[in-house]
Design a protein around this motif. Structure first.
Motif, PDB file in Angstrom:
ATOM      1  N   ARG A  96     -49.017  53.002 -18.488  1.00 30.99           N
ATOM      2  CA  ARG A  96     -49.209  54.170 -17.629  1.00 30.99           C
ATOM      3  C   ARG A  96     -48.565  55.409 -18.251  1.00 30.99           C
ATOM      4  O   ARG A  96     -49.167  56.487 -18.283  1.00 30.99           O
ATOM      5  N   ALA A  97     -47.335  55.268 -18.722  1.00 33.16           N
ATOM      6  CA  ALA A  97     -46.660  56.408 -19.361  1.00 33.16           C
ATOM      7  C   ALA A  97     -47.377  56.817 -20.642  1.00 33.16           C
ATOM      8  O   ALA A  97     -47.530  58.018 -20.927  1.00 33.16           O
ATOM      9  N   LEU A  98     -47.814  55.844 -21.429  1.00 33.88           N
ATOM     10  CA  LEU A  98     -48.529  56.148 -22.663  1.00 33.88           C
ATOM     11  C   LEU A  98     -49.836  56.891 -22.370  1.00 33.88           C
ATOM     12  O   LEU A  98     -50.168  57.873 -23.057  1.00 33.88           O
ATOM     13  N   LEU A  99     -50.560  56.458 -21.347  1.00 35.56           N
ATOM     14  CA  LEU A  99     -51.797  57.143 -20.974  1.00 35.56           C
ATOM     15  C   LEU A  99     -51.522  58.561 -20.500  1.00 35.56           C
ATOM     16  O   LEU A  99     -52.271  59.492 -20.825  1.00 35.56           O
ATOM     17  N   ALA A 100     -50.462  58.745 -19.716  1.00 33.53           N
ATOM     18  CA  ALA A 100     -50.136  60.085 -19.223  1.00 33.53           C
ATOM     19  C   ALA A 100     -49.858  61.039 -20.385  1.00 33.53           C
ATOM     20  O   ALA A 100     -50.309  62.192 -20.383  1.00 33.53           O
ATOM     21  N   SER A 133     -56.726  58.458 -11.707  1.00 34.99           N
ATOM     22  CA  SER A 133     -55.573  57.570 -11.562  1.00 34.99           C
ATOM     23  C   SER A 133     -55.190  57.008 -12.923  1.00 34.99           C
ATOM     24  O   SER A 133     -56.039  56.783 -13.785  1.00 34.99           O
ATOM     25  N   LEU A 134     -53.885  56.768 -13.085  1.00 35.89           N
ATOM     26  CA  LEU A 134     -53.364  56.134 -14.292  1.00 35.89           C
ATOM     27  C   LEU A 134     -53.032  54.670 -14.059  1.00 35.89           C
ATOM     28  O   LEU A 134     -52.556  53.995 -14.971  1.00 35.89           O
ATOM     29  N   THR A 156     -62.753  61.048 -23.840  1.00 33.89           N
ATOM     30  CA  THR A 156     -61.880  59.880 -23.815  1.00 33.89           C
ATOM     31  C   THR A 156     -60.935  59.922 -22.620  1.00 33.89           C
ATOM     32  O   THR A 156     -60.729  58.920 -21.930  1.00 33.89           O
ATOM     33  N   ALA A 157     -60.341  61.098 -22.378  1.00 35.94           N
ATOM     34  CA  ALA A 157     -59.406  61.227 -21.254  1.00 35.94           C
ATOM     35  C   ALA A 157     -60.101  60.965 -19.926  1.00 35.94           C
ATOM     36  O   ALA A 157     -59.573  60.257 -19.058  1.00 35.94           O
ATOM     37  N   THR A 158     -61.284  61.545 -19.744  1.00 38.57           N
ATOM     38  CA  THR A 158     -62.020  61.356 -18.494  1.00 38.57           C
ATOM     39  C   THR A 158     -62.437  59.905 -18.320  1.00 38.57           C
ATOM     40  O   THR A 158     -62.360  59.351 -17.222  1.00 38.57           O
ATOM     41  N   ALA A 159     -62.882  59.277 -19.387  1.00 40.99           N
ATOM     42  CA  ALA A 159     -63.275  57.875 -19.297  1.00 40.99           C
ATOM     43  C   ALA A 159     -62.091  56.993 -18.931  1.00 40.99           C
ATOM     44  O   ALA A 159     -62.235  56.010 -18.193  1.00 40.99           O
ATOM     45  N   ALA A 160     -60.905  57.338 -19.404  1.00 42.96           N
ATOM     46  CA  ALA A 160     -59.732  56.493 -19.182  1.00 42.96           C
ATOM     47  C   ALA A 160     -59.150  56.633 -17.791  1.00 42.96           C
ATOM     48  O   ALA A 160     -58.753  55.639 -17.173  1.00 42.96           O
ATOM     49  N   VAL A 161     -59.088  57.863 -17.266  1.00 43.53           N
ATOM     50  CA  VAL A 161     -58.366  58.072 -16.002  1.00 43.53           C
ATOM     51  C   VAL A 161     -59.193  58.791 -14.948  1.00 43.53           C
ATOM     52  O   VAL A 161     -58.710  59.035 -13.842  1.00 43.53           O
ATOM     53  N   GLY A 162     -60.431  59.160 -15.260  1.00 39.38           N
ATOM     54  CA  GLY A 162     -61.236  59.922 -14.326  1.00 39.38           C
ATOM     55  C   GLY A 162     -61.094  61.416 -14.570  1.00 39.38           C
ATOM     56  O   GLY A 162     -60.245  61.853 -15.356  1.00 39.38           O
ATOM     57  N   PRO A 163     -61.925  62.229 -13.918  1.00 38.53           N
ATOM     58  CA  PRO A 163     -61.847  63.679 -14.116  1.00 38.53           C
ATOM     59  C   PRO A 163     -60.544  64.244 -13.550  1.00 38.53           C
ATOM     60  O   PRO A 163     -60.247  64.070 -12.373  1.00 38.53           O
ATOM     61  N   ILE A 164     -59.765  64.908 -14.390  1.00 38.13           N
ATOM     62  CA  ILE A 164     -58.507  65.524 -13.984  1.00 38.13           C
ATOM     63  C   ILE A 164     -58.617  67.022 -14.235  1.00 38.13           C
ATOM     64  O   ILE A 164     -58.812  67.453 -15.372  1.00 38.13           O
ATOM     65  N   GLY A 165     -58.484  67.807 -13.191  1.00 40.26           N
ATOM     66  CA  GLY A 165     -58.632  69.248 -13.326  1.00 40.26           C
ATOM     67  C   GLY A 165     -57.320  69.968 -13.574  1.00 40.26           C
ATOM     68  O   GLY A 165     -56.234  69.384 -13.476  1.00 40.26           O
ATOM     69  N   LEU A 197     -54.390  61.498  -8.555  1.00 36.37           N
ATOM     70  CA  LEU A 197     -53.748  62.300  -9.589  1.00 36.37           C
ATOM     71  C   LEU A 197     -54.370  63.686  -9.698  1.00 36.37           C
ATOM     72  O   LEU A 197     -53.668  64.685  -9.906  1.00 36.37           O
ATOM     73  N   GLY A 198     -55.709  63.775  -9.565  1.00 39.28           N
ATOM     74  CA  GLY A 198     -56.360  65.071  -9.649  1.00 39.28           C
ATOM     75  C   GLY A 198     -55.921  66.033  -8.564  1.00 39.28           C
ATOM     76  O   GLY A 198     -55.847  67.248  -8.779  1.00 39.28           O
ATOM     77  N   VAL A 199     -55.609  65.493  -7.387  1.00 42.98           N
ATOM     78  CA  VAL A 199     -55.133  66.334  -6.284  1.00 42.98           C
ATOM     79  C   VAL A 199     -53.761  66.909  -6.618  1.00 42.98           C
ATOM     80  O   VAL A 199     -53.479  68.091  -6.365  1.00 42.98           O
ATOM     81  N   VAL A 200     -52.897  66.088  -7.197  1.00 37.62           N
ATOM     82  CA  VAL A 200     -51.535  66.539  -7.511  1.00 37.62           C
ATOM     83  C   VAL A 200     -51.547  67.581  -8.629  1.00 37.62           C
ATOM     84  O   VAL A 200     -50.815  68.579  -8.567  1.00 37.62           O
ATOM     85  N   THR A 201     -52.358  67.376  -9.668  1.00 36.05           N
ATOM     86  CA  THR A 201     -52.413  68.380 -10.748  1.00 36.05           C
ATOM     87  C   THR A 201     -52.912  69.718 -10.209  1.00 36.05           C
ATOM     88  O   THR A 201     -52.421  70.780 -10.620  1.00 36.05           O
ATOM     89  N   ALA A 202     -53.875  69.689  -9.291  1.00 34.54           N
ATOM     90  CA  ALA A 202     -54.350  70.932  -8.692  1.00 34.54           C
ATOM     91  C   ALA A 202     -53.266  71.567  -7.826  1.00 34.54           C
ATOM     92  O   ALA A 202     -53.079  72.786  -7.835  1.00 34.54           O
TER      93      ALA A 202
END
Length: 346
Positions: free
Chosen positions: A76-80, A199-200, A263-272, A323-328
């Protein structure tokens, strides 16, 4: 000489204070990444101290805590870290290619392509599982990026306006089709919504390492073309006159964006917001030099994503926020503050 801003064509004398400030920001970001990564390994059920985590990393055993650290928290940390760097650098490249500081990687339709492919896998083919999602999302992102490149043109006949218009149009079409597919089956609609929230969680170490390797290749490409981006932001005519290979830089930039964001989107979903906010924040310190902006964004992006993931895991624990909600939530106020600050300065 350097460019005053990504969206402007003015030339100004570079500030002698910029390189030390850039190095300082990079150092602070690296310290923050290390601290947040340790916190990511400690936080959760069970709650561990840094000393316990280091002991488990050095001497893994069959305990529950050791299994959780090695199979859940480390990937999880590595993906983040990898995804944060990917989205931030993709944002830098996208803003440089379009000469628009408000551009973000999703403008190429990459996110929409990934979502469409996932919807096809879930609804049309009845396929599930993280491996399937990863494969379909990556292929969908890549095909969408290629389609936008062909429609917008990457050669001498292409233009930034055509590229952006093609990305927006294709993204709108794919998003509409994805919504239609999602509504066919309410159960699959729920699964797609969960994936699109980001999500991670539930990623294993081999997947995390594969994602990190693909992102590393995209980062190397972005760093390699950064000097060319410095000329491209001056405008294509000026870049041609200064000897830049505009077509090659633009094509390589598109490949880097698709590789990083796809790659990022495929791994964790769309993150804005990561690809929009981080380049703004970094550029406020480093100036408009794309080489420094790319380099610092590599370590600044993970700071935002690691902090967002920690909040997502702790605010309503034991459940998680998307996760996308928190980044926004974190990114919107900071972006507004940066824009207001730039207006006062100008």
């Amino acid at each position: 000489m350097t460019v005053d801003s990504v969206g402007a064509g003015r030339l100004t004398r570079p500030s002698s204070a910029t390189p030390p400030r850039a190095r300082g920001l990079a150092a602070v970001a690296m310290i923050a990444v290390a601290a947040l990564a340790v916190a990511s390994l400690c936080v959760g059920d069970p709650l561990l101290s840094p000393g316990q985590v280091f002991d488990l990393l050095r001497h893994p055993d069959a305990s529950t805590a050791s299994i959780i650290v090695h199979t859940l928290r480390v990937p999880r940390a590595l993906l983040a870290i990898a995804v944060g760097a990917a989205l931030a650098v993709a944002g830098v490249v996208m803003q440089a290619l379009t000469r628009n500081p408000l551009a973000e990687p999703g403008l190429l339709g990459v996110n929409a392509g990934a979502s469409f492919a996932v919807a096809v896998a879930f609804v049309g083919l009845g396929l599930h599982g993280f491996g399937t999602t990863l494969l379909f999302a990556f292929v969908g992102a890549g095909v969408a990026g290629l389609a936008v490149a062909l429609l917008g043109g990457v050669g001498r006949s292409g233009s930034v306006a055509r590229l952006v218009l093609a990305g927006v149009a294709l993204g709108a079409v794919l998003s509409g089709v994805t919504q239609a597919l999602s509504l066919v089956d309410p159960a699959e609609y729920a699964r797609i919504r969960v994936w699109e929230a980001g999500s991670l969680a539930a990623r294993d170490t081999p997947i995390a390492l594969l994602v990190a390797a693909l992102i590393a290749a995209g980062l190397v490409l972005a760093v390699a073309i950064a000097p060319g981006l410095n000329l491209l932001v001056l405008g294509e005519d000026a870049a041609h006159s200064l000897g830049a290979r505009v077509t090659r830089v633009r094509a390589a930039g598109l490949v880097a964006i698709v590789l990083l964001c796809g790659t990022a989107t495929a791994a964790v979903g769309p993150i804005g917001f990561v690809g929009l906010l981080v380049p703004h924040a970094v550029r406020a310190v480093t100036g408009a030099d794309q080489v420094r902006t790319v380099a610092v964004s590599v370590v600044a992006g993970p700071v935002l994503l690691l902090a967002s993931d920690l909040l997502a895991r702790t605010v309503i624990a034991p459940r998680e926020l998307p996760l996308g909600v928190v980044t926004a939530f974190l990114g919107a106020p900071v972006l507004i503050a940066l824009v207001r600050r730039r207006r006062r300065v100008s």
